[in-house]
Design an enzyme around this catalytic site. Structure first.
Site, PDB file in Angstrom:
ATOM      1  N   PRO A 111       0.867  -1.257   0.040  1.00 48.12           N
ATOM      2  CA  PRO A 111      -0.062   0.190  -0.028  1.00 48.12           C
ATOM      3  C   PRO A 111       0.894   1.236  -0.026  1.00 48.12           C
ATOM      4  O   PRO A 111       1.977   1.201   0.475  1.00 48.12           O
ATOM      5  CB  PRO A 111      -0.913  -0.186   1.499  1.00 48.12           C
ATOM      6  CG  PRO A 111       0.328  -1.046   2.348  1.00 48.12           C
ATOM      7  CD  PRO A 111       0.785  -1.964   1.414  1.00 48.12           C
ATOM      8  N   HIS A 112       0.350   2.558  -0.480  1.00 45.28           N
ATOM      9  CA  HIS A 112       0.950   3.650  -0.371  1.00 45.28           C
ATOM     10  C   HIS A 112       0.893   4.235   0.945  1.00 45.28           C
ATOM     11  O   HIS A 112      -0.352   4.669   1.242  1.00 45.28           O
ATOM     12  CB  HIS A 112       0.513   4.656  -1.603  1.00 45.28           C
ATOM     13  CG  HIS A 112       1.195   5.934  -1.547  1.00 45.28           C
ATOM     14  ND1 HIS A 112       2.234   6.112  -2.420  1.00 45.28           N
ATOM     15  CD2 HIS A 112       0.784   7.139  -0.710  1.00 45.28           C
ATOM     16  CE1 HIS A 112       2.614   7.461  -1.982  1.00 45.28           C
ATOM     17  NE2 HIS A 112       1.893   7.972  -1.198  1.00 45.28           N
ATOM     18  N   ASP A 113       1.519   3.935   1.822  1.00 40.54           N
ATOM     19  CA  ASP A 113       1.632   4.056   3.271  1.00 40.54           C
ATOM     20  C   ASP A 113       3.134   4.236   3.828  1.00 40.54           C
ATOM     21  O   ASP A 113       3.764   3.145   3.949  1.00 40.54           O
ATOM     22  CB  ASP A 113       0.942   2.966   4.179  1.00 40.54           C
ATOM     23  CG  ASP A 113       0.893   2.964   5.301  1.00 40.54           C
ATOM     24  OD1 ASP A 113       0.839   4.088   6.206  1.00 40.54           O
ATOM     25  OD2 ASP A 113       0.938   1.891   6.095  1.00 40.54           O
ATOM     26  N   GLN A 117       3.216   0.251  -4.236  1.00 39.69           N
ATOM     27  CA  GLN A 117       3.625   1.318  -3.212  1.00 39.69           C
ATOM     28  C   GLN A 117       3.564   2.767  -3.857  1.00 39.69           C
ATOM     29  O   GLN A 117       3.253   3.798  -3.373  1.00 39.69           O
ATOM     30  CB  GLN A 117       4.841   1.110  -2.239  1.00 39.69           C
ATOM     31  CG  GLN A 117       5.025   2.323  -1.477  1.00 39.69           C
ATOM     32  CD  GLN A 117       6.257   1.926  -0.746  1.00 39.69           C
ATOM     33  OE1 GLN A 117       6.247   1.159   0.251  1.00 39.69           O
ATOM     34  NE2 GLN A 117       7.354   2.567  -0.884  1.00 39.69           N
TER      35      GLN A 117
END
Length: 543
Positions: free
Chosen positions: A486-488, A518
């Protein structure tokens, strides 16, 4: 005896190898509730399906229906329905001639763990304190961060610092945004209002930062404590649009993010959302902490009166800032603010304000809505209110629009081969909207119970957890083949392979272009507004 053991082992190994090899059986990998709809989509021709127990015995058989073609996914599929099979246990689906699925459960509590994990995601998003938790054998940890929030340079007080600590990080970045907090807090308070008995059964295992409050409200108070700090310190009632640094940080842990962070100038949308959140907070915290409830209500009145005295729209301008904009018109936010303050206080001015604004919107209920249009929240509050002073004609119009909207979602859920009630529409963050449509359905069901509303809401959960073209869960750590990238910033910076658990990713801009990458924030970011929608969807089916 030895030979028998070897033969048995070979059977189980071969049985589960077949399970692992099948990619054509698309279903909710969390499992199914015993007395609700159970459907599977099969992306390869199969006329007959079986439900097997984990010993390989056939416990249910049926014929598939189809073929069904759907243009946006460029697939022809068949459907299997075993709703009439209600026995709890662990099973496998066999599509004859195609293969077998992963194992799944039928149980009354099949969504409980996912509901708990998704709500604990908010705790793991907390800003300003140490957070940690264990999940599937992995320990996740974030040290205390952003204790210097924030500075007032952009509201006319250069180098002046005041307390802006607390709240949740907004998304895959570490900013804190009032407008996006608005829809999130509103949806979560409604989850509490609609499902309190079920929610109270869940042990969220939160630190005791608000003694005497149920865990769910304890988590919401961490956010509302911060929201109170976004009101200008001059007593005017203006509310800062956000509290962030000027640019996004690199992929670092939050405690390493040491760049100066600022309260930005106010916007009328943020100020109206503040009113709505504080009015709801006053209502739902009052049974547990009357003094805090009064503090929230007093703050709501200050900002509401400011908006009444300054009715012009004040849009937020990014200026030096490159962080999330959340720029939006304020008519829907002001409608929601009036509805919540009226529901909390019964004030006639707020009621008149809401009803006039609702008329200007033709009492419409949106099927596709998010932070940029929160009018549904105001309409829902009005329709569900038990106050006697509302207009019977307006009440009827709004309720009829709610049920008509839900009926339309039912039909869209039926026509989409993967039970997606936002059928055919895709955009940045659309998974959050898909989850949020369960509110439209559940609220319609509260007013006019209809089995199809509930089954369509379950279909949405099915879609999120694997009944989709990808045959994958869209929630980190939960279900079949969940997102790993995830883009986290935490997930990208903590040196752990597994991402932080329980988060709904945004989804594709088209029916088949989602990527688990990501770098792709527009496909794979996480965000509190989408997460709140996921929590609402799941809490409706706890136990």
């Amino acid at each position: 005896m030895k030979k028998q053991i070897i033969v048995t082992l070979i059977f189980f190994i071969s049985f589960f190898c077949v399970i692992a090899q099948s990619n054509h059986i698309h279903f909710n990998s969390l499992g199914f509730l015993p007395n609700h709809k159970k459907t599977v989509t099969i992306s390869q021709k199969s006329d007959v399906f079986n439900i097997l127990d984990l010993k390989g015995n056939v416990v249910f058989s049926g014929k598939t229906t189809g073929p069904y073609s759907q243009e946006d996914i460029n697939q022809t599929v068949w459907k299997a329905d075993f709703s009439e099979f209600t026995k709890t246990g662990d099973y496998v689906i066999e599509a004859v001639g195609v293969g077998r699925s992963n194992a799944f459960k039928i149980a009354d509590d099949v969504f409980n763990f996912a509901a708990k994990t998704s709500m604990r995601g908010f705790y793991l998003w907390r800003c300003g304190m140490e957070v940690n938790g264990d999940f599937n054998g992995t320990h996740f940890y974030q040290d205390t961060c952003h204790l210097e929030d924030g500075f007032d340079d952009y509201i006319g007080n250069p180098n002046s610092q005041r307390d802006g600590t607390g709240g949740w990080h907004d998304a895959g970045d570490y900013g804190k945004y009032t407008v996006n907090a608005g829809i999130t807090v509103g949806v979560l308070f409604m989850a509490w209002d609609h499902y309190q008995p079920q929610i109270e059964k869940l042990q969220l295992d939160l630190p005791d930062t608000a003694p005497g409050l149920p865990d769910f409200l304890k988590e919401l108070k961490w956010e509302t404590d911060w929201i109170l700090k976004m009101q200008y310190p001059d007593g005017s009632g203006k509310v800062s649009h956000k509290l962030t640094r000027v640019n996004f940080s690199d992929f670092i842990m939050a405690d390493k993010d040491e760049e100066k962070r600022y309260f930005t100038e106010w916007s009328s949308a943020a100020t109206a959302d503040f009113v709505a959140m504080m009015a709801m907070a006053a209502r739902y915290f009052e049974p547990y902490d009357a003094a805090y409830a009064k503090k929230c209500l007093d703050a709501a009145w200050v900002s509401y009166r400011f908006l009444q005295e300054h009715p012009e729209e004040k849009r937020f301008v990014q200026g030096d800032f490159k962080t999330g904009g959340y720029q939006t018109r304020d008519n829907d936010d002001k409608l929601w603010a009036a509805a919540e303050l009226w529901e909390t206080t019964g004030d006639k001015t707020c009621l008149d304000d809401f009803e006039k604004r609702a008329a200007l919107m033709d009492y419409k209920i949106e099927e596709n809505w998010d932070w940029g249009n929160v009018s549904n929240l105001g309409m829902f509050t009005y329709a569900l209110s038990k106050r006697k002073d509302k207009s019977p004609e307006i009440d009827t119009l709004i309720k009829n629009n709610i049920t008509e909207n839900a009926d339309a979602l039912v039909e869209k859920g039926k026509t989409d081969v993967y039970s997606r009630a936002l059928a055919g529409t895709y955009f940045w963050g659309c998974n959050g909207t898909v989850a949020r449509q369960t509110m439209n359905l559940q609220i319609a069901n509260k007013m006019q119970p209809k089995k199809e509303y509930i089954e369509t809401a379950i279909g949405i959960i099915d879609h999120i957890f694997g009944k989709n073209v990808y045959n994958r869960s869209f929630v980190t750590g939960l279900g079949i083949n969940p997102p790993m990238h995830p883009h986290d910033r935490r997930s990208g910076a903590d040196g752990i392979e597994a991402p932080w658990p329980g988060y709904l990713v945004g989804g594709g801009h088209k029916a088949t272009d989602w990527i688990d990458d990501q770098e792709s924030y527009s496909h794979n970011e996480i965000a509190i507004n989408w997460q709140g929608a996921l929590v609402y969807a799941l809490m409706g089916f706890v136990d």
